[in-house]
Design a protein around this motif. Structure first.
Motif, PDB file in Angstrom:
ATOM      1  N   ASP A 124      54.849  21.168 -26.119  1.00  0.00           N
ATOM      2  CA  ASP A 124      56.010  20.360 -26.267  1.00  0.00           C
ATOM      3  C   ASP A 124      56.698  19.561 -25.273  1.00  0.00           C
ATOM      4  O   ASP A 124      57.469  19.003 -25.403  1.00  0.00           O
ATOM      5  N   LEU A 125      56.311  19.794 -23.963  1.00  0.00           N
ATOM      6  CA  LEU A 125      56.533  19.330 -22.736  1.00  0.00           C
ATOM      7  C   LEU A 125      55.630  19.594 -21.752  1.00  0.00           C
ATOM      8  O   LEU A 125      55.048  20.706 -21.690  1.00  0.00           O
ATOM      9  N   VAL A 126      55.307  18.581 -20.880  1.00  0.00           N
ATOM     10  CA  VAL A 126      54.708  18.751 -19.813  1.00  0.00           C
ATOM     11  C   VAL A 126      55.405  18.548 -18.291  1.00  0.00           C
ATOM     12  O   VAL A 126      56.169  17.742 -18.280  1.00  0.00           O
ATOM     13  N   VAL A 127      55.359  19.472 -17.384  1.00  0.00           N
ATOM     14  CA  VAL A 127      55.739  19.455 -16.055  1.00  0.00           C
ATOM     15  C   VAL A 127      54.676  19.201 -15.348  1.00  0.00           C
ATOM     16  O   VAL A 127      53.868  19.923 -15.144  1.00  0.00           O
ATOM     17  N   LEU A 128      54.770  18.028 -14.587  1.00  0.00           N
ATOM     18  CA  LEU A 128      53.713  17.375 -13.928  1.00  0.00           C
ATOM     19  C   LEU A 128      53.867  17.055 -12.567  1.00  0.00           C
ATOM     20  O   LEU A 128      54.748  16.305 -12.050  1.00  0.00           O
ATOM     21  N   ASP A 129      53.094  17.513 -11.617  1.00  0.00           N
ATOM     22  CA  ASP A 129      53.024  17.444 -10.142  1.00  0.00           C
ATOM     23  C   ASP A 129      52.507  15.994  -9.930  1.00  0.00           C
ATOM     24  O   ASP A 129      51.808  15.720 -10.721  1.00  0.00           O
ATOM     25  N   VAL A 130      52.949  15.317  -8.867  1.00  0.00           N
ATOM     26  CA  VAL A 130      52.052  14.205  -8.588  1.00  0.00           C
ATOM     27  C   VAL A 130      50.920  14.412  -7.449  1.00  0.00           C
ATOM     28  O   VAL A 130      49.701  13.974  -8.000  1.00  0.00           O
ATOM     29  N   MET A 131      50.768  15.146  -6.412  1.00  0.00           N
ATOM     30  CA  MET A 131      49.805  15.327  -5.734  1.00  0.00           C
ATOM     31  C   MET A 131      49.150  16.524  -6.240  1.00  0.00           C
ATOM     32  O   MET A 131      49.257  17.722  -5.927  1.00  0.00           O
ATOM     33  N   LEU A 132      47.672  16.169  -6.925  1.00  0.00           N
ATOM     34  CA  LEU A 132      46.956  17.101  -7.363  1.00  0.00           C
ATOM     35  C   LEU A 132      45.690  16.766  -6.861  1.00  0.00           C
ATOM     36  O   LEU A 132      45.306  15.535  -6.872  1.00  0.00           O
ATOM     37  N   PRO A 133      44.695  17.864  -6.915  1.00  0.00           N
ATOM     38  CA  PRO A 133      43.167  17.515  -6.662  1.00  0.00           C
ATOM     39  C   PRO A 133      42.449  16.758  -7.904  1.00  0.00           C
ATOM     40  O   PRO A 133      42.958  17.253  -9.058  1.00  0.00           O
ATOM     41  N   GLY A 134      41.560  16.180  -7.449  1.00  0.00           N
ATOM     42  CA  GLY A 134      40.891  15.734  -8.721  1.00  0.00           C
ATOM     43  C   GLY A 134      41.287  14.384  -9.111  1.00  0.00           C
ATOM     44  O   GLY A 134      40.688  13.353  -9.373  1.00  0.00           O
TER      45      GLY A 134
END
Length: 248
Positions: free
Chosen positions: A60-70
């Protein structure tokens, strides 16, 4: 205008959050915090698997970090937007204004800078979910409309339940428990989540009131105690309201 439902939609529905965060310690803390408020939180730790996680989990919702591997969070958000309008809240240590503008421009719905105050993050999440719910109400049940599954109809405002064309006599607690289950069809609800919604407290490992309530509901809806179909036990996890099992 219909008003007065005791259990509002925001409390009844167990909402799913996908947390995309590579900091394992922070992810654990956030899962525990949001879980305390009744959210079903799943996690992904890599950007190159995050878009598939959104497809598979349908959050229902995404909490998303910016600095991610890949794959970085900006590209993850772009990928999500190719197939989904799910609310995306970017959570990152990069707090410059141009980073915030970029995040919003590529399709994010909100932007919170780390370290985030947990109550503020919770408020932002609830606001996004509330807005998403308001925009998706076309054709959705309202407090005036019953929840219907086969021959079961639950009239929320009137606090009345019809099963096989007969009114079922339920106590207030039994009705509230049925509403909690029926408002999250196909979702496994833990005892802790149920008790939080029913009484505002968590499961302490001893309280058996949820199990007793489930047993009473099964008896009233002809659901086998040995092999229940309508309100299923998922061992080690909780209970599941099976929406397709109310036809007969």
């Amino acid at each position: 205008m219909c008003t007065g439902a005791i259990l509002d939609a925001e409390r009844l529905v167990v909402q799913k959050i996908l947390l995309i965060e590579d900091d394992a310690k922070l992810a654990t803390l956030m899962c525990e915090y949001l879980g305390h408020y009744g959210f079903d939180v799943s996690t992904a730790s890599r950007g190159d698997t995050a878009v598939d996680s959104v497809r598979k989990n349908s959050p229902d919702l995404v909490v998303l970090d910016v600095m991610l591997p890949g794959l970085n969070g900006v590209d993850v958000c772009k990928g999500i937007r190719t197939f989904s309008t799910v609310p995306v809240l970017i959570l990152t240590a990069r707090g410059e204004s141009h980073d915030q503008v970029l995040g919003l421009d590529i399709g994010a719905d909100d932007y919170v800078v780390k370290p985030a105050d947990p109550p503020v993050l919770l408020a932002r999440i609830r606001a996004l979910l509330r807005r998403a719910g308001e925009s998706a109400q076309t054709g959705a049940p309202t407090e005036c409309d019953p929840l219907r599954y086969g021959r079961l109809a639950i009239y929320v405002q009137d606090r009345k339940v019809i099963w096989r064309d007969q009114t079922i006599d339920l106590t207030s607690t039994e009705l509230n428990l049925l509403l909690i289950l029926a408002s999250a069809p196909g979702v496994v609800l833990s005892r802790d989540a149920i008790l939080q919604k029913l009484r505002g407290i968590g499961f302490d490992g001893i309280d058996r009131s949820t199990d007793v309530g489930i047993s009473k509901l099964r008896r009233k809806f002809d659901d086998s105690a040995g092999e229940p179909r309508r309100i299923k036990t998922v061992w080690g996890r909780g209970y599941l309201f099976a929406p397709s099992e109310w036809e007969d």
